[in-house]
Every structure is written in C-alpha cells, then in structure tokens.
Write a protein that holds these residues in place. Structure first.
Motif, mmCIF file in Angstrom:
data_model
loop_
_atom_site.group_PDB
_atom_site.id
_atom_site.type_symbol
_atom_site.label_atom_id
_atom_site.label_comp_id
_atom_site.label_asym_id
_atom_site.label_seq_id
_atom_site.Cartn_x
_atom_site.Cartn_y
_atom_site.Cartn_z
ATOM 1 N N GLY A 129 0.591 -1.044 -0.093
ATOM 2 C CA GLY A 129 0.091 0.187 -0.192
ATOM 3 C C GLY A 129 0.735 1.196 -0.094
ATOM 4 N N ARG A 130 2.234 1.255 0.041
ATOM 5 C CA ARG A 130 3.126 2.442 0.004
ATOM 6 C C ARG A 130 3.324 2.802 -1.388
ATOM 7 N NH1 ARG A 130 5.911 5.045 3.641
ATOM 8 N NH2 ARG A 130 7.724 6.081 3.200
ATOM 9 N N ARG A 131 3.156 4.206 -1.453
ATOM 10 C CA ARG A 131 3.338 4.693 -2.964
ATOM 11 C C ARG A 131 4.694 4.267 -3.495
ATOM 12 N NH1 ARG A 131 1.707 10.660 -3.015
ATOM 13 N NH2 ARG A 131 3.093 10.744 -4.931
ATOM 14 N N PHE A 135 7.429 12.580 -4.052
ATOM 15 C CA PHE A 135 8.633 13.619 -4.183
ATOM 16 C C PHE A 135 8.899 14.288 -2.582
ATOM 17 C CE2 PHE A 135 7.494 14.330 -8.845
ATOM 18 C CZ PHE A 135 8.582 14.327 -9.040
ATOM 19 N N GLY A 136 8.532 13.506 -1.707
ATOM 20 C CA GLY A 136 8.623 13.991 -0.311
ATOM 21 C C GLY A 136 9.999 14.497 0.112
ATOM 22 N N PHE A 137 11.144 13.854 -0.052
ATOM 23 C CA PHE A 137 12.369 13.829 0.444
ATOM 24 C C PHE A 137 12.853 15.405 0.072
ATOM 25 C CE2 PHE A 137 17.059 14.245 0.667
ATOM 26 C CZ PHE A 137 17.423 13.647 1.535
ATOM 27 N N HIS A 138 12.593 15.678 -1.122
ATOM 28 C CA HIS A 138 13.313 17.126 -1.762
ATOM 29 C C HIS A 138 12.107 18.085 -1.209
ATOM 30 C CE1 HIS A 138 15.755 14.444 -3.741
ATOM 31 N NE2 HIS A 138 16.616 15.605 -3.636
ATOM 32 N N ALA A 139 10.750 17.517 -0.901
ATOM 33 C CA ALA A 139 9.925 18.731 -0.374
ATOM 34 C C ALA A 139 10.467 19.377 1.003
ATOM 35 C CB ALA A 139 8.434 18.267 -0.195
ATOM 36 N N GLY A 140 10.828 18.241 1.680
ATOM 37 C CA GLY A 140 11.378 18.457 3.258
ATOM 38 C C GLY A 140 12.822 19.164 3.205
ATOM 39 N N ALA A 194 9.696 13.369 11.569
ATOM 40 C CA ALA A 194 11.144 13.221 11.215
ATOM 41 C C ALA A 194 11.559 11.841 10.551
ATOM 42 C CB ALA A 194 12.153 13.412 12.131
ATOM 43 N N LEU A 195 10.660 10.861 10.848
ATOM 44 C CA LEU A 195 11.085 9.365 9.984
ATOM 45 C C LEU A 195 10.579 9.340 8.657
ATOM 46 C CD1 LEU A 195 10.452 7.064 13.280
ATOM 47 C CD2 LEU A 195 12.653 8.105 12.477
ATOM 48 N N GLY A 196 9.594 10.284 8.294
ATOM 49 C CA GLY A 196 8.858 9.919 7.000
ATOM 50 C C GLY A 196 10.028 10.510 5.965
ATOM 51 N N ARG A 197 9.272 10.639 4.642
ATOM 52 C CA ARG A 197 10.043 11.163 3.421
ATOM 53 C C ARG A 197 10.683 12.630 3.801
ATOM 54 N NH1 ARG A 197 6.854 7.069 -0.320
ATOM 55 N NH2 ARG A 197 4.974 8.142 0.866
ATOM 56 N N CYS A 198 9.511 13.445 3.679
ATOM 57 C CA CYS A 198 9.702 14.706 3.863
ATOM 58 C C CYS A 198 10.490 15.231 5.057
ATOM 59 C CB CYS A 198 8.343 15.676 4.191
ATOM 60 S SG CYS A 198 7.272 15.681 2.687
ATOM 61 N N GLY A 199 10.340 14.539 6.388
ATOM 62 C CA GLY A 199 11.102 14.612 7.452
ATOM 63 C C GLY A 199 12.385 14.303 7.321
ATOM 64 N N TRP A 219 11.510 14.543 15.898
ATOM 65 C CA TRP A 219 10.332 13.867 16.408
ATOM 66 C C TRP A 219 9.235 13.216 15.640
ATOM 67 C CZ3 TRP A 219 7.042 17.719 20.292
ATOM 68 C CH2 TRP A 219 7.896 17.931 21.388
ATOM 69 N N ASP A 220 8.767 12.193 15.914
ATOM 70 C CA ASP A 220 7.927 11.426 15.276
ATOM 71 C C ASP A 220 6.816 10.768 15.959
ATOM 72 O OD1 ASP A 220 7.904 10.405 11.884
ATOM 73 O OD2 ASP A 220 6.778 9.066 13.172
ATOM 74 N N MET A 221 6.040 10.002 15.924
ATOM 75 C CA MET A 221 4.710 9.378 16.487
ATOM 76 C C MET A 221 5.124 9.471 18.373
ATOM 77 S SD MET A 221 2.507 8.996 14.550
ATOM 78 C CE MET A 221 1.070 8.071 15.073
HETATM 79 N N1 NAD Z 1 4.556 20.947 0.433
HETATM 80 C C1 NAD Z 1 5.020 20.270 -0.312
HETATM 81 O O1 NAD Z 1 5.393 20.547 -1.579
HETATM 82 C C2 NAD Z 1 4.934 18.721 -0.089
HETATM 83 C C3 NAD Z 1 5.409 17.771 -1.125
HETATM 84 C C4 NAD Z 1 5.150 16.305 -0.839
HETATM 85 C C5 NAD Z 1 4.524 15.882 0.285
HETATM 86 N N2 NAD Z 1 4.076 16.961 1.192
HETATM 87 C C6 NAD Z 1 3.106 16.440 2.254
HETATM 88 O O2 NAD Z 1 4.051 16.155 3.209
HETATM 89 C C7 NAD Z 1 3.171 14.977 3.921
HETATM 90 C C8 NAD Z 1 4.315 14.108 4.442
HETATM 91 O O3 NAD Z 1 4.531 13.478 3.304
HETATM 92 P P1 NAD Z 1 5.460 12.274 3.330
HETATM 93 O O4 NAD Z 1 5.724 11.551 1.981
HETATM 94 O O5 NAD Z 1 6.833 12.816 4.120
HETATM 95 O O6 NAD Z 1 5.029 11.067 4.440
HETATM 96 P P2 NAD Z 1 5.309 9.895 5.117
HETATM 97 O O7 NAD Z 1 4.214 8.720 5.387
HETATM 98 O O8 NAD Z 1 6.608 9.452 4.350
HETATM 99 O O9 NAD Z 1 5.935 10.517 6.504
HETATM 100 C C9 NAD Z 1 4.981 11.041 7.271
HETATM 101 C C10 NAD Z 1 5.775 10.903 8.987
HETATM 102 O O10 NAD Z 1 4.674 11.501 9.682
HETATM 103 C C11 NAD Z 1 4.615 10.763 10.830
HETATM 104 N N3 NAD Z 1 3.541 11.214 11.766
HETATM 105 C C12 NAD Z 1 2.328 11.137 11.441
HETATM 106 N N4 NAD Z 1 1.363 11.688 12.314
HETATM 107 C C13 NAD Z 1 2.167 12.065 13.104
HETATM 108 C C14 NAD Z 1 1.805 12.822 14.533
HETATM 109 N N5 NAD Z 1 0.873 13.152 14.773
HETATM 110 N N6 NAD Z 1 3.099 13.020 15.279
HETATM 111 C C15 NAD Z 1 4.177 12.955 14.838
HETATM 112 N N7 NAD Z 1 4.553 12.312 13.726
HETATM 113 C C16 NAD Z 1 3.462 11.795 12.822
HETATM 114 C C17 NAD Z 1 4.602 9.412 10.343
HETATM 115 O O11 NAD Z 1 4.983 8.550 11.449
HETATM 116 C C18 NAD Z 1 5.692 9.477 9.257
HETATM 117 O O12 NAD Z 1 7.102 9.272 9.861
HETATM 118 C C19 NAD Z 1 1.938 14.807 3.386
HETATM 119 O O13 NAD Z 1 0.847 15.588 3.926
HETATM 120 C C20 NAD Z 1 2.346 15.216 1.907
HETATM 121 O O14 NAD Z 1 0.999 15.539 1.158
HETATM 122 C C21 NAD Z 1 4.157 18.182 0.761
#
Ligand code: NAD
Length: 369
Positions: A129-131, A135-140, A194-199, A219-221
């Motif tokens: 179910g994971r995409r 583009f997350g990493f470079h958004a962060g 911080a554990l996600g793509r953007c983070g 920080w994460d969950m």
């Molecule tokens: N602004 C932009 O240009 C841009 C571009 C890409 C993605 N995004 C958005 O950024 C967001 C994150 O995307 P991603 O791909 O990194 O997602 P991801 O699923 O890879 O990472 C999200 C992280 O958030 C954590 N998390 C969720 N709820 C939390 C909470 N209550 N407290 C602490 N941590 C929590 C998760 O455990 C996970 O580590 C999405 O909403 C996405 O739409 C924005």
C-alpha cells in the motif's frame, strides 16, 4: 517506430514546472533494458535536450504527443492543460482528478471519449500500500532551506523575497550557508514527522548547512503521543512540520501558546511542509493561506511586544530543486516502469488500472456519458 516497448516523455506545460518524470539517467536504464525512449524537446525542463540525446533517446518536437501512435504510452508529471479533446493514448502522470477536485469528471470524460487509459502516479502503490514514487524527500529538504532563508530575512527585519529554483543541491546549500554567515551552526531546528520522506529531507538539509546534530531535534509519533501544544516548539529557531495527517490530533502549537511565550520566545519560523492548511484538523492553526515562491512567508499574529513569527506554507516545494527531485522520483518509479510491458499482471499497474476504471465509471455517470 520499432516493436520495442516505448515511453514518450512529453513536455510540461504547467508554469514554473521544471521537473521531469524521466531523467536522462532513468532513460538510459530503460534503453539498456530494451526500451525505446522518445523525448519531446522542452526548454522549460531542468535537463537539457542534449542530455537525453546523449544517452540514446529520440528527440521530437515540443508538445507533439497528440500525434503519437496511440499504442505508445505518454509519460509526464503534471496535469494536461484544460481541453475538451478526447484522449486516445495511455497516460502515466499526476492527474489530480480522483478525489473529486475541481473539474475531475471533465478530465476523466476526455479518456472516456478517446478510449485512452490513465495511470495516475499518485495511486501507484506497492503490495503493502506504499506509494512507489513520491516527491517527499526534496519537499522537506527545500522546505528546510526556505525556513533557513526566512530566518535570515527575519533577522534582517525584511520579509523573504522571491524564491527561484536552484540548478542543483550544491547551489542551494551554498547560498543558504552564505546568507547564514558561512554556516547554520548555532541555529536550532525541530522536525516533526522526522522518520518520513519529507522529514528525512528536512533533517538532511539542516545537517548539510552545518547545524550541530544536537540542534536538530527529531520527533515522530512517539514524541507527539503525549499531545500538544508543545513548549519544545517555542524553544527552536525553525520548526518544520512534516507529518502525514490522517486523523484529528491536538494542535502542535496555537495562538494562545505563542502569546504566552512572551518576548523571550525563540521560535521565528514555522515551515509547514505538510500544508494541511484548510484541513479542519490542521495541527498548526496559526495561519490560513498557502504561500508562494514570490511571497514565501505569511506573518503570524503574535501579540504586541512579541518577536515576529512567520510561516512558509508552499505546497510545491520540490520545484525548488528540480534536478535532484526528478532524479530521486524517476529512480523510484523505474522498477515499475520496467514492469510496464507486463502491466496486465504486474500488481502496481493492474491495481492502478482497476482504480482508473472505477473512477471513469463515476465520471461517466456524472457527465451523463
Ligand atoms: N509542501 C509540499 O511541497 C509537499 C510535497 C510532498 C509532500 N507533502 C506532504 O507532506 C506530508 C508528509 O509526506 P511524506 O511523504 O513525508 O509522508 P510519510 O508517510 O513518508 O511520513 C510522514 C511521517 O509523519 C509521521 N507522523 C504522522 N502523524 C504524526 C503525528 N501525529 N506526530 C508525529 N509524527 C507523525 C509518520 O510516522 C511518518 O514518519 C504529506 O501531507 C504530503 O502530502 C508536501
């Protein structure tokens, strides 16, 4: 045209969009695997036409895909310009029409009338179910850079001006460091999600501009489980929100908390990468607009006598680093592209086609087709 499996990389028509779904690197890998890659000439793209030519792609005229053989899949990134023209090809792209966005049924009706197929990249998921590509990493990464630039501007007492895409990551890092006086050492940042793509991207930028590891609070969950608002956010210079919001949670920060911190508050810039700006559960309910490259920050009402605080809430941050963002995205998409000739049985594509057929049915009902 040969009998080899083929992709046709179309130009992008969306303003300021310099990214590409296929890069010269991934094109070369596809060619090595037996594909033909046709590339429309495109001055807007961050990669030069010659870079594609050098790896063996066939270059064709800009925006010539409507005349391509209908059995050649067309790949691009952003939505096509609005039109009533039927779409007879297979398109692989982000179409933004599956969540009933404005005009969704009109877009799908073009496929209905043309007999074409849409594989929406946002909905290409692996069996867990994971995409497969996002583009997350470079958004962060870019969001954290914009945050550092906003901090510099605020220290100078002026709002941050126009942001323009950087040629590459090195140029971005060099500029941010230079404006910070040579290094980001001494700046303190908190990244939530911080554990996600953007983070992970945000943390990487802060490391690369020279923040001490102890000054990058991650920080994460687990850390937010106690429930906000959080005093810790007030004690950093830059707070970057990168969470994936999936349910109602207590606010991370709010106006009362900011006002209560008074004149000694350290927090100067919030970067809301998640951009759940209009979501009723937005955990950062201190601003209500998305900012843009030409006006990257919006001020927060902080109460008289308190230091300023601004928010960066740009929802297309990866565009600031088009080369690296495209390379990473395209590399993530590559394994699925290699499976495309067997798309009837490859789970990623078969699932995406079922979704398309179901959305097409919904649109046909709405449009009376
Ligand atoms: N602004 C932009 O240009 C841009 C571009 C890409 C993605 N995004 C958005 O950024 C967001 C994150 O995307 P991603 O791909 O990194 O997602 P991801 O699923 O890879 O990472 C999200 C992280 O958030 C954590 N998390 C969720 N709820 C939390 C909470 N209550 N407290 C602490 N941590 C929590 C998760 O455990 C996970 O580590 C999405 O909403 C996405 O739409 C924005």
């Amino acid at each position: 045209m040969t009998n080899k499996p083929t992709f046709w990389l179309r130009c992008e028509k969306k303003e300021f969009e310099r990214r590409a779904a296929l890069t010269p690197t991934t094109s070369k890998k596809l060619i090595d695997a037996g594909f033909d890659i046709i590339v429309e000439r495109d001055e807007q793209r961050i990669f030069d036409d010659a870079e594609y030519e050098a790896v063996g792609c066939t270059l064709v005229a800009n925006n010539s895909w409507p005349a391509a053989p209908t059995d050649v899949p067309i790949i691009g990134l952003k939505e096509l310009p609005e039109s009533e023209e039927p779409l007879p090809h297979t398109h692989i792209q982000f179409a933004h029409c599956y969540k009933k966005q404005a005009g969704w049924s009109k877009v799908l009706s073009r496929f209905h009338r043309g007999g074409g197929t849409l594989y929406d990249i946002e909905f290409l998921n692996d069996p867990t179910g994971r995409r497969v590509a996002a583009f997350g990493f470079h958004a962060g990464f870019s969001g954290a850079a914009a945050g550092a630039l906003a901090l510099v501007a605020q220290r100078k007492g002026a709002p941050l001006g126009l942001l323009t895409p950087y040629e590459n990551e090195g140029a971005m890092i060099a500029q941010v460091k230079q404006l910070l006086g040579g290094s980001g050492k001494g700046v303190r940042a908190l990244v939530i999600g911080a554990l996600g793509r953007c983070g992970r991207g945000a943390v990487d930028l802060f490391r690369k501009i020279g923040l001490d590891e102890d000054d990058i609070v991650k920080w994460d969950m687990a850390e937010t489980a106690k429930g906000g608002p959080f005093d810790e956010i007030l004690d950093v210079d830059i707070f970057v929100n990168c969470i994936y919001l999936s349910s109602q949670i207590p606010a991370f920060i709010d106006h009362a908390h900011i006002a209560a911190a008074g004149p000694t508050r350290r927090l100067s810039v919030i970067v809301d990468v998640s951009c759940d700006t209009t979501n009723p559960f937005n955990p950062i309910p201190v601003y209500n607009i998305n900012t843009t490259f030409d006006k990257p920050t919006v001020p927060v009402a902080v109460g008289a006598g308190n230091p300023p605080l601004s928010v960066v809430s740009i929802d297309h941050l990866p565009t600031l680093l088009p080369r690296e963002a495209s390379e990473q995205f395209s590399a993530d998409l590559l394994p699925s592209l290699l499976e495309f000739p067997a798309r009837q049985t490859a789970p990623v594509w078969a699932q995406a086609e079922r979704l398309f057929q179901s959305k097409l049915g919904e649109a046909a009902a709405v449009e009376g087709l």
